[in-house]
Scaffold this active site. Structure first.
Site, mmCIF file in Angstrom:
data_model
loop_
_atom_site.group_PDB
_atom_site.id
_atom_site.type_symbol
_atom_site.label_atom_id
_atom_site.label_comp_id
_atom_site.label_asym_id
_atom_site.label_seq_id
_atom_site.Cartn_x
_atom_site.Cartn_y
_atom_site.Cartn_z
ATOM 1 N N LYS A 242 43.797 37.699 39.357
ATOM 2 C CA LYS A 242 42.497 37.491 38.711
ATOM 3 C C LYS A 242 42.089 36.033 38.878
ATOM 4 O O LYS A 242 42.918 35.131 38.712
ATOM 5 C CB LYS A 242 42.600 37.858 37.229
ATOM 6 C CG LYS A 242 41.253 37.931 36.507
ATOM 7 C CD LYS A 242 41.433 38.417 35.071
ATOM 8 C CE LYS A 242 40.110 38.529 34.329
ATOM 9 N NZ LYS A 242 40.298 38.954 32.933
ATOM 10 N N SER B 182 36.945 42.479 31.513
ATOM 11 C CA SER B 182 36.510 41.537 32.525
ATOM 12 C C SER B 182 37.292 41.643 33.832
ATOM 13 O O SER B 182 36.825 41.185 34.869
ATOM 14 C CB SER B 182 36.635 40.117 31.988
ATOM 15 O OG SER B 182 38.006 39.796 31.738
ATOM 16 N N SER C 217 40.512 43.349 28.372
ATOM 17 C CA SER C 217 40.140 43.114 29.773
ATOM 18 C C SER C 217 41.169 43.561 30.800
ATOM 19 O O SER C 217 40.880 43.572 31.998
ATOM 20 C CB SER C 217 39.832 41.629 29.995
ATOM 21 O OG SER C 217 38.602 41.309 29.409
#
Lengths: 500, 504
Positions: A80, A155, A179
């Protein structure tokens, strides 16, 4: 060997360590897969072809030298884009960091590199991890491999989508209010938010410091456990990191035995507001758990309905402070510095131009909530709610070993559907947020497709702090039955991607 | 632009001053408060930095335990209570010298609180003790340092551009805040100075900081307000920053009293603001307005765990505290056989520790005192520097005294040797050799010089012989001049009288 990219991480690690397949071949197969499908999926913001092949080659050299390898050596991974990577761009999905190259690695990244995990690149995300759909990325949305018109969750939509689209068998996400888990649920993958403090936060760009936690994403429970074991553990660079041995999550994933366990259904996390297909799959899971010899009871957590409101005071408050450093002075983009403006003007223009609307919305919310005269009414009250949520969990875990709920109230929604309705967007995390508020470990496990839209549904499993191993035991037990029923991974039911 | 002021005595006759002092102390830890970077002063800009103290995205603080220990020891030395549980807080504001745009500090949960420090000053009624009440001592991190290039004032306004050095960012600071100090009357400037001096002595004694005001490791903000009578409610205060010497503390208080008084007497109100002290001109000028609306949005620092010093640890630290400077003073008065007045001279000169160091190194107390309160104080004063800044060590004084006691040097030559030390010419023996400083012990050259002096002033010999012995002074002076001070004046006198057949 054909279709290396479809193989699980544990299988790839075995092939590499036995010398049957080189790590470079594995890396190349995934890089090719990314080249073929990521134009469509857009899971990656930055692909590090050179770095990936170099670290794969280093693993191959170790194999040749007969050195002992870690459990995931040579296995590719998507990272990420919120974890600092020395020499690789780190944008947090934001224009304000476009072009910034960190001079250091996050502790998680160091651990991955030391374990010989091959980092393919950086995955897309909602800007600064604020969102539930990855639509708030400044670099465009990621698409759900199950339906390109739908969101992959957020997210960490890039991380879930890269795993679900077979671009990488593993990914790292971060979970502040869901997330990791909500993207896993809507893409049919597995994601775990470890106990707060279980994985170092050093080098992970902070959204809300007291809630953020990095964790593993994969396509099955065992792979998730392997990645968990690589990234977890005490870090002196993170004062909130727990000084205790990492629970044996790998052994738990292999045990997969829930006979005699007590499983609690959280009454407040279900029912109204949850999609019919989500509810029906959840009810089937309950029956399955009972059939495996566990006792299922209903427990009540009366403070949970206040969790979302409290979360949206604590998160913006901490975020407003954490994001203050993005001012264009020391790193990142600087806007408006034409030699005529004051430093305050340049900071202000930089932030106005660099941040997206959702980030600005939350900074304003948090700045307001922390203001003199409002602090007690907002931040102070929210912290009290947080205490009540912890007490609810404590009471529940006095009665049961793990708690379960649907991970998200709905399956993946359409891109654009909730973009103009922040509250509707926030409600996606209603079931995952209480877990962050209490610092507990939680897993999302695919449990089938909702009949009405044929999209994946996730089961959330919650354990007490530092009992992360329970998630893997319970998850693996359910997974084993479902794989037998489906005749393989749920991702086998997903449509072929056009590029493949 | 200088503001109107009122004569100090007049101001004090009309108003009652209330003081408040905030002192920031940079701790002398090897590493910064939240990272492993060095704290050494004077390194090239931005060389002692890392992701943590630069506030790079993702970096997190890790607490320096020595910093906490120092804070507790300071609290104990200032008679404070030590918190059983406290936290750091974030103080949020935007400024380029703040890497994170928040300062990690303490807010409503300081590590030490409710203490006091007794200070002594000379008053019209003799020596008097004032008790300065201390509200709190808390931990925080220092900011970076801005320098503004171009423009007339060196301040940000009007500068062409600004540079930031983050070497200082993250150095541990302890902020010590007094409660309002009342009841000082006209002695407010002296009490302020004595407080900062006493604090400096305590901090130095604890070994927690080098307390160098000129390098900024001890910085003082002076808060002052006036009220009509001691019974009136507190007036509006000004906060004067950049007060970086003991002398300036005294002057800044005095100046603010006269400035406030002039405004109040003229029917104007005091603006609550930050003011900057100008050492050169001895005045303060207005900085930014500091309204009560300034909002730092404090909240507990989520990246650090609460601190809960065990009572055992606190008691251990208390038991190991060094002797209180005031107690030590009483002991030294006895050991050295000084009068209180002599000791005042020593303390007021700021030389006490330097004398103690010299005595510990084997220098006679009277001699150490003579040098530090005499010649060396004069030199420091002439140069406008602190005594500590003189490069004179106990070893220098010890050697000097040895040479004096063996007659190799006289007082005048010893002073020249010290000048050499201060000029950086090496150790005493090297300077004595290089400068040719030695008492002329051979009578031959002295007799020759006496003859020369008598020849130059033929009348003087008769004058002396007639019994006016005082006239010998001019001959001795001439001989000293001829020998460039290297003669032993007493011996010259002896030889002169011998020659003239005069007895003293």
């Amino acid at each position: 060997m054909s279709e290396l990219f479809r193989k699980d991480a544990s299988v790839l690690a075995g092939l590499v360590s036995s010398g049957e397949v080189s790590a470079v071949e594995v890396a190349q197969a995934h890089l090719d897969r990314i080249a073929a499908v990521d134009g469509e999926v857009h899971a990656f913001l930055h692909v590090d072809t050179e770095g990936a092949l170099a670290s794969a080659a280093a693993v191959d050299a170790k194999v040749k030298a007969g050195e002992k390898l870690s459990v995931l050596a040579g296995v590719p991974l998507g990272l990420k884009d919120i974890l600092a990577t020395n020499g690789l761009p780190t944008t947090c999905g934001s224009r304000i960091l476009d072009g910034w190259i960190p001079p250091y690695d996050a502790t998680v990244v160091t651990k991955l590199r030391e374990a010989g995990v091959v980092i393919l690149g950086k995955t897309n995300m909602d800007e600064f991890a604020m969102g539930s759909s990855t639509e708030h990325s400044a670099f465009g949305p990621t698409h759900n491999p199950w339906d390109m018109e739908r969101i992959p969750g957020g997210s960490g939509g890039g991380s879930s989508a890269c795993v679900a689209s077979f671009e990488a068998p593993l990914a790292i996400g971060t979970d502040t209010g869901g997330s990791i888990r909500q993207p896993a649920a809507v893409t049919g993958s597995v994601g775990v938010k470890p106990t707060y403090g279980g994985v170092s936060r050093y080098g992970i760009v902070a959204l809300a410091s007291s809630l953020d936690q990095a964790g593993p994403c994969a396509r099955n429970v065992l792979d998730t456990a392997l990645l968990h074991s690589v990234i977890a553990g005490h870090d002196p660079m993170d004062a909130t990191s727990i000084k205790a041995p990492v629970p044996d999550v790998i052994a738990a994933a292999k045990r997969a035995d829930i006979k005699g366990m007590k499983v609690g259904i959280v009454k407040e996390l279900g029912g109204e507001g949850y999609q019919a297909g989500v509810r029906s799959r959840f009810e089937e899971s309950v029956a399955l758990i009972e059939s495996l010899g566990a006792e299922v009871v209903e427990v009540s957590c009366p403070s949970f309905p206040a969790a979302l409101a409290a979360y949206y005071l604590i998160l913006p408050s901490e975020a407003s402070s954490n994001l203050a450093k993005f001012d264009g002075i020391r790193f990142g983009n600087r806007v408006g510095d034409d030699g005529t403006k004051s430093v305050e003007q340049v900071m202000s223009e930089t932030r106005a131009a660099g941040f997206g609307s959702e980030v600005i919305r939350r900074i304003i919310l948090g700045t307001y909530a922390l203001s003199a005269g409002y602090y007690d009414a907002y931040y102070g009250q929210a912290q009290k709610v947080r205490t009540l949520i912890k007490q609810d969990f404590d009471a529940a875990f006095a009665k049961v070993d793990v708690l379960i709920s649907p991970t998200a109230p709905t399956t993946a929604f359409k891109i654009g559907e909730k973009l103009d309705d922040p509250l509707a967007m926030y409600l996606n995390d209603v079931a995952t947020i209480p877990v962050n508020m209490a610092g507990l470990p939680g897993m999302s496990l695919p449990i089938g497709l909702a009949p009405e839209d044929n999209l994946p549904v996730g089961l959330q499993i919650i354990a007490p702090a530092m009992a992360d191993d329970r998630l893997y035991n319970v998850g693996a037990a359910i997974e084993r039955e479902l794989l037998a029923k489906w005749g393989g991974s749920i991702l086998g039911m997903a449509p072929e991607l056009a590029g493949a | 632009m200088a503001e109107a002021i009122m004569n100090y005595d007049e101001a004090i006759s009309k108003f009652d001053p209330v003081l408040g002092l905030e002192v920031h102390v940079e701790l002398g830890t090897n590493t910064k408060m939240f990272c492993g970077c060095s704290t050494v002063f004077g390194a090239p800009p931005n060389t002692q930095v890392c992701p943590v103290c630069l506030g790079l995205p993702g970096a997190l603080p890790a607490l320096n335990k020595i910093g906490v220990e120092s804070a507790i020891r300071i609290g104990l030395a200032l008679n404070c209570e030590i918190a059983e549980w406290c936290r750091f807080a974030r103080k949020n504001y935007f400024y380029p010298d703040m890497p994170k745009n928040f300062q990690t500090s303490q807010y409503d949960e300081p590590i030490a609180f409710e203490g006091y420090l007794d200070v002594e000053i000379d008053t019209d009624e003799g020596r008097k003790t004032f008790r300065v009440p201390i509200e709190r001592a808390h931990m925080e991190e220092d900011t970076g340092k801005n320098s503004h290039v171009g423009g007339a004032t060196g301040r940000i306004h009007g500068a062409d551009y600004s540079l930031v050095d983050y070497n200082r960012a993250g150095i541990p600071l302890i902020e010590i805040v007094t409660k309002p100090i009342t009841g000082t009357g006209k002695y407010a400037p002296e009490v302020a100075k004595a407080y900062v001096a006493a604090l400096r002595d305590i901090l130095r004694g604890l070994g927690v900081s080098d307390v160098k005001m000129e390098q900024g490791s001890l910085r003082c903000d002076v808060n002052l307000s006036l009220r009509e009578t001691p019974e009136s409610k507190l007036g509006t205060r000004s906060e004067t920053k950049n007060v970086n010497s003991l002398r300036s503390v005294e002057r800044a208080v005095r100046y603010e009293v006269t400035r406030h008084a002039a405004r109040l007497a003229g029917g104007e109100s005091i603006v609550q603001e930050t003011r900057h002290w100008h050492e050169d001109t001895g005045i303060s000028t207005s900085g930014r307005a500091k309204s009560d609306a300034e909002d730092y949005r404090y909240f507990p620092e989520p990246d650090l765990l609460p601190i809960a010093p065990s009572r055992e640890w606190v008691e251990e630290l208390r038991a190991a505290l060094p002797e209180n400077p005031a107690v030590r003073r009483a002991r030294l008065v006895a050991d050295w056989g000084l009068s209180e007045i002599d000791m005042n001279t020593v303390v007021n000169s700021g030389a006490l520790d330097l004398i103690v160091e010299a005595v510990d190194a084997g220098v006679d107390p009277a001699a150490a005192r003579k040098w530090w309160t005499g010649e060396l104080s004069r030199i420091a004063n002439d140069r406008g520097i602190e005594l500590e800044e003189l490069p004179v060590t106990p070893a220098h004084l010890k050697r000097l005294e040895e040479l004096i006691s063996t007659g190799s040097l006289n007082d005048k030559l010893a002073r020249q040797a010290l000048e050499g030390v201060i000029a950086g010419e090496g150790d005493i023996d090297a300077i004595v050799a290089a400068r040719g400083l030695a008492v002329v012990s051979d009578d031959g050259p002295l007799l020759a010089a006496i003859d020369e002096a008598l020849a130059a002033d033929p009348a003087v010999a008769e004058t002396i012989k007639s019994g006016k012995l005082a006239a010998a002074g001019s001959v001795v002076g001439a001989v000293m001049k001829a020998t460039r001070g290297q003669a032993d004046a007493a011996r010259v006198r002896e030889l002169l009288f011998e020659k003239l057949g005069v007895s003293e």
